[in-house]
Design a protein around this motif. Structure first.
Motif, PDB file in Angstrom:
ATOM      1  N   LEU A 294     -51.335   6.971  -2.687  1.00  0.00           N
ATOM      2  CA  LEU A 294     -49.683   6.713  -2.478  1.00  0.00           C
ATOM      3  C   LEU A 294     -48.557   6.656  -3.678  1.00  0.00           C
ATOM      4  O   LEU A 294     -47.632   6.720  -2.869  1.00  0.00           O
ATOM      5  CB  LEU A 294     -50.450   4.881  -2.663  1.00  0.00           C
ATOM      6  CG  LEU A 294     -50.944   4.404  -0.940  1.00  0.00           C
ATOM      7  CD1 LEU A 294     -51.017   3.252  -0.590  1.00  0.00           C
ATOM      8  CD2 LEU A 294     -50.670   4.709   0.035  1.00  0.00           C
ATOM      9  N   ASN A 296     -45.900   8.502  -4.639  1.00  0.00           N
ATOM     10  CA  ASN A 296     -44.880   8.815  -3.753  1.00  0.00           C
ATOM     11  C   ASN A 296     -44.939   9.328  -2.197  1.00  0.00           C
ATOM     12  O   ASN A 296     -44.076   9.803  -2.026  1.00  0.00           O
ATOM     13  CB  ASN A 296     -44.415  10.274  -4.474  1.00  0.00           C
ATOM     14  CG  ASN A 296     -44.190  10.527  -6.308  1.00  0.00           C
ATOM     15  OD1 ASN A 296     -43.272   9.381  -6.103  1.00  0.00           O
ATOM     16  ND2 ASN A 296     -44.629  11.105  -7.149  1.00  0.00           N
ATOM     17  N   ARG A 297     -45.451   8.061  -1.972  1.00  0.00           N
ATOM     18  CA  ARG A 297     -46.039   8.553  -0.374  1.00  0.00           C
ATOM     19  C   ARG A 297     -46.426   7.309   0.374  1.00  0.00           C
ATOM     20  O   ARG A 297     -46.416   7.242   1.890  1.00  0.00           O
ATOM     21  CB  ARG A 297     -47.843   9.316  -0.398  1.00  0.00           C
ATOM     22  CG  ARG A 297     -47.704  10.791  -0.986  1.00  0.00           C
ATOM     23  CD  ARG A 297     -48.619  11.409  -0.748  1.00  0.00           C
ATOM     24  NE  ARG A 297     -49.323  11.683   0.327  1.00  0.00           N
ATOM     25  CZ  ARG A 297     -51.257  11.662   0.930  1.00  0.00           C
ATOM     26  NH1 ARG A 297     -51.935  12.142  -0.412  1.00  0.00           N
ATOM     27  NH2 ARG A 297     -50.732  12.364   1.737  1.00  0.00           N
ATOM     28  N   HIS A 299     -45.107   3.591   1.826  1.00  0.00           N
ATOM     29  CA  HIS A 299     -43.651   2.449   1.461  1.00  0.00           C
ATOM     30  C   HIS A 299     -44.607   0.812   1.719  1.00  0.00           C
ATOM     31  O   HIS A 299     -45.562   0.865   1.515  1.00  0.00           O
ATOM     32  CB  HIS A 299     -43.083   2.467   2.825  1.00  0.00           C
ATOM     33  CG  HIS A 299     -43.632   2.486   3.572  1.00  0.00           C
ATOM     34  ND1 HIS A 299     -44.393   3.017   4.417  1.00  0.00           N
ATOM     35  CD2 HIS A 299     -43.533   1.392   4.990  1.00  0.00           C
ATOM     36  CE1 HIS A 299     -44.738   2.735   5.421  1.00  0.00           C
ATOM     37  NE2 HIS A 299     -44.431   1.321   6.067  1.00  0.00           N
ATOM     38  N   PRO A 308     -39.781   3.239  -0.035  1.00  0.00           N
ATOM     39  CA  PRO A 308     -40.443   4.111  -0.112  1.00  0.00           C
ATOM     40  C   PRO A 308     -41.573   3.011  -1.909  1.00  0.00           C
ATOM     41  O   PRO A 308     -40.717   3.040  -2.942  1.00  0.00           O
ATOM     42  CB  PRO A 308     -40.024   5.530  -0.961  1.00  0.00           C
ATOM     43  CG  PRO A 308     -38.013   4.807  -0.676  1.00  0.00           C
ATOM     44  CD  PRO A 308     -38.539   3.411  -0.058  1.00  0.00           C
ATOM     45  N   ALA A 353     -52.146   7.832   4.628  1.00  0.00           N
ATOM     46  CA  ALA A 353     -50.693   7.689   3.416  1.00  0.00           C
ATOM     47  C   ALA A 353     -51.824   8.668   2.156  1.00  0.00           C
ATOM     48  O   ALA A 353     -51.412   9.132   1.434  1.00  0.00           O
ATOM     49  CB  ALA A 353     -50.334   6.744   3.027  1.00  0.00           C
TER      50      ALA A 353
END
Length: 376
Positions: A294, A296-297, A299, A308, A353
């Motif tokens: 997760l 940087n991908r 939230h 985020p 994600a």
């Protein structure tokens, strides 16, 4: 499972488990499956919800029996006072026979050597060993070859302290043609034996009604989570199935800090701040089961607003961007999985994600996170 909120607050991160949701989910599932019976799969700490909590709720909801991966899981349930039938789904070695018999655990068996070991132990303990004989109809994992099932069943029936409760297989495909071919292959094996049978997981149960047989193994659906292929394809589940998620994950913001443009965030500097920003630190990382995928991908939800994840998720911490949530305060509770106001993050959302499956997310939820009961 602890019901005291202050216990969770001391950790500043926790998992909420709604055992009533599991109970209601199972009740809906058993009605949908009828006349097939529900074997509730509670392995891997009840898919992260807590082994005992999930087991008690599933049985209260109408499950006939429980499925675990390891004898140790079954022993833990017996010691906690669970008396329902328990099946060890994984292959066990002969040296586990004494434990299996002592704690009245049915064992999945694929060869004569294990049958003989169980029979000897059962004779010594003056008990009967319950077994489920498993064949491999195409998955290429646990199971005797179909050509050997007749002789394996004959051998089992000749042993005085062995009771064959069922034949089983595991259908590990997603496309309908392969599912159908495995169901038909298994049906041919079962047809002349007079044995009960089971073959499916949640995904196959949803895709193929003929796969249900006498008993149907249900895992993900117990917990209100749909199989990822159905989620990704936005395929509906039967209208009669009324399911809701039984798990949420929350944490409190433990630090606030300002960051300037050009500053990098977390290990490896994989995110660079491009505007004056306000960052928050969460005391949750991949050691707790919040996936590194997760980074940087993902939230989270802060006061109902998506914020985020910035930079790499660390072992014990993650960084979130609060720039667009200026009213966030130190100590605020944020939602990593669950609902906040009108917004939700599901286990399926996390799996998508992170590029994985919901089983991976749930099984990875760490023991460091206290499980807290959702208030009635």
């Amino acid at each position: 499972m602890n019901t005291d909120r202050t216990f969770a607050d001391r950790r500043s991160a926790w998992i909420r488990v709604d055992d009533q949701a599991i109970r209601d989910n199972v009740s809906s599932i058993t009605a949908w499956l009828r006349p097939s019976r529900c074997l509730a799969v509670v392995k891997a700490n009840g898919y992260g919800h807590g082994l005992l909590t999930a087991s008690k709720a599933a049985l209260a909801g109408g499950a006939e029996s429980l499925g675990v991966a390891l004898p140790e899981e079954g022993v833990a349930l017996r010691k906690a006072g669970v008396n329902a039938p328990i099946l060890v789904l994984g292959a066990s070695l002969p040296d586990a026979a004494d434990t299996l018999i002592e704690f009245d655990l049915a064992q999945t068996v694929t060869d004569r050597g294990m049958l003989d070991a169980l029979n000897r132990s059962a004779e010594q303990q003056r008990k009967i060993a319950a077994v489920h004989l498993k064949t491999d109809t195409g998955m290429g994992r646990v199971g005797a070859p179909p050509s050997g099932m007749s002789s394996l069943l004959e051998h089992a029936r000749a042993l005085p302290c062995i009771r064959v409760d069922a034949l089983s297989t595991h259908i590990g495909w997603e496309d309908d043609d392969r599912i159908d071919s495995q169901v038909e292959a298994f049906r041919r094996i079962v047809a002349s034996t007079g044995c009960r049978a089971h073959a499916t997981n949640s995904l196959v149960a949803l895709r193929s009604a003929p796969s249900h047989f006498d008993t149907t193994r249900i895992g993900l659906l117990l917990y209100g989570v749909v199989p990822q292929p159905l989620f990704d394809a936005r395929l509906p589940i039967p209208k009669s199935l009324k399911l809701r998620p039984a798990l949420s994950m929350e944490a409190r913001i433990t630090q606030l800090r300002n960051a300037s443009p050009g500053q990098t965030v977390s290990y490896g500097g994989t995110f660079t701040v491009d505007r004056p920003s306000r960052l928050g630190i969460l005391p949750v990382g991949y050691a707790d089961g919040y996936p590194r995928g997760l980074s940087n991908r993902g939230h989270v939800l802060v006061r109902g607003r998506p914020c985020p994840v910035r930079g790499s998720v660390c072992m014990d911490q993650a960084v979130i961007d609060l720039t667009d949530c200026p009213d966030a305060r130190l100590g605020d509770t944020i939602t990593l999985v669950g609902t906040s106001k009108s917004e939700s993050i599901t286990i399926n959302d996390l799996a998508r994600a992170a590029g994985t499956i919901p089983h991976d997310i749930l099984a990875g939820l760490g023991s460091r996170l206290p499980r807290v009961a959702t208030p009635p």
